[in-house]
Design an enzyme around this catalytic site. Sequence first.
Site, short mmCIF file in Angstrom:
data_model
loop_
_atom_site.label_atom_id
_atom_site.label_comp_id
_atom_site.label_asym_id
_atom_site.label_seq_id
_atom_site.Cartn_x
_atom_site.Cartn_y
_atom_site.Cartn_z
N GLY A 84 0.82 -1.20 0.00
CA GLY A 84 0.00 0.00 0.00
C GLY A 84 0.85 1.25 0.00
N THR A 85 2.13 1.08 -0.29
CA THR A 85 3.06 2.20 -0.34
C THR A 85 3.44 2.45 -1.80
OG1 THR A 85 3.98 1.54 1.79
CG2 THR A 85 5.27 3.07 0.49
N THR A 86 3.32 3.68 -2.26
CA THR A 86 3.66 3.99 -3.64
C THR A 86 5.14 4.36 -3.76
OG1 THR A 86 2.92 6.25 -3.29
CG2 THR A 86 1.34 4.72 -4.23
N HIS A 98 -3.59 15.71 -1.16
CA HIS A 98 -3.27 14.87 -0.01
C HIS A 98 -2.74 15.71 1.15
CE1 HIS A 98 -3.52 11.63 -2.97
NE2 HIS A 98 -3.57 10.78 -1.95
N LYS A 148 2.68 13.63 3.06
CA LYS A 148 2.89 12.64 2.00
C LYS A 148 4.23 12.90 1.33
CE LYS A 148 0.62 10.53 -2.01
NZ LYS A 148 0.85 9.17 -1.47
#
Length: 264
Positions: free
Chosen positions: A98-100, A154, A158
Site C-alpha cells: 500500500g506504499t507507492t 493529499h 505525504k
Amino acid sequence: MIRVAIGGPRGKMGQEAVHTVMKNENMELVAVLDHKEIGESLSESPEFPASYDVPVFLDLESLIFTIKPDVFVDLTTPHQVFEHTTMCLQHGVRPVIGTTGFTDEQLQYCTTLAKNKDLGCIIAPNFAIGAVLMMKFASLAAAYFPDVEIIEMHHDQKLDAPSGTAYKTAQMIAEVRPTHKQGHVEEKETLPGARGASYDGIQIHSVRLPGLIAHQQVLFGGDGQLFTLRHDSFNRQSFMSGISFSINQVMDLKELIYGLENIL
C-alpha cells in the site's frame, strides 16, 4: 487462518491496519516491522492496547525467517518498498503493498520475480474501493473525452508526488487515449511547473495541505461541457476494506497484480 505481518504499524494507515487485522476472524497478526525501537511487543507502544502482544522487528529478513508469515502488508515509505517487496518474494512471503514509489523498471522486475516464484503479490496505489472505481470510470471516459487533467490532493506529510493513484489513473487513461499535448500550441509557463507534471500529455497537479487525507478529481473537457469524476477519503478507515480484500485474495494468486481494479 492467514498469518499477517505489517510494516509501518505506528503510521496512521498502519494503526488502522493493525486494528483491522486483529479484529478479523480469518487473520492472525503475527508480527510488525518498525524502523524504530519501540519495545519487544506492540503492547509496549502507547498507540496500542496492552492486549496487543505482537512481536516487533526492526529487520524484515529477521522477521521473515523467525515468524514465517503468509502475507506482509507494507505501509512504510517509498524509500523502502522495493527492497521489502523483492525480499518477501524471494523468501516465499506474499506482499500486499500500500506504499507507492515504484519506478516502471522496479515494477517490471517485481512482476517477473513473482511469476518466477509462482507467488501472489498485490500492489495497490489505492485501497479505497471508490478510488478504484474512479480510476476504472476514468479509463472508460477517456475514450470519449481525450482532453483530461488530474488534480490530486493529499495531507502535507505525504512523501511522493504525484500520488500513486494519480499516476495509475494517468496510465489507465493513456492506454485508451491518443497521445497529444493539451492546451495552446504556443502555451508558455511564466512560472515553471504552473501546468503541473505531464504523463503522455496528461497534466497532473499535486496539492499538499494539512487537513486533507486523500482526494482526487479527473476533469474531462469537451466542446461546451466538463465531465468530472471525484473521490474523497475522509478518514483512513476507507482503505481498510480494500486491505482485508487484498490479504484474502493474494493467498490465491500466483502473479503480481497492480491495481485492485484487476481483481474486483
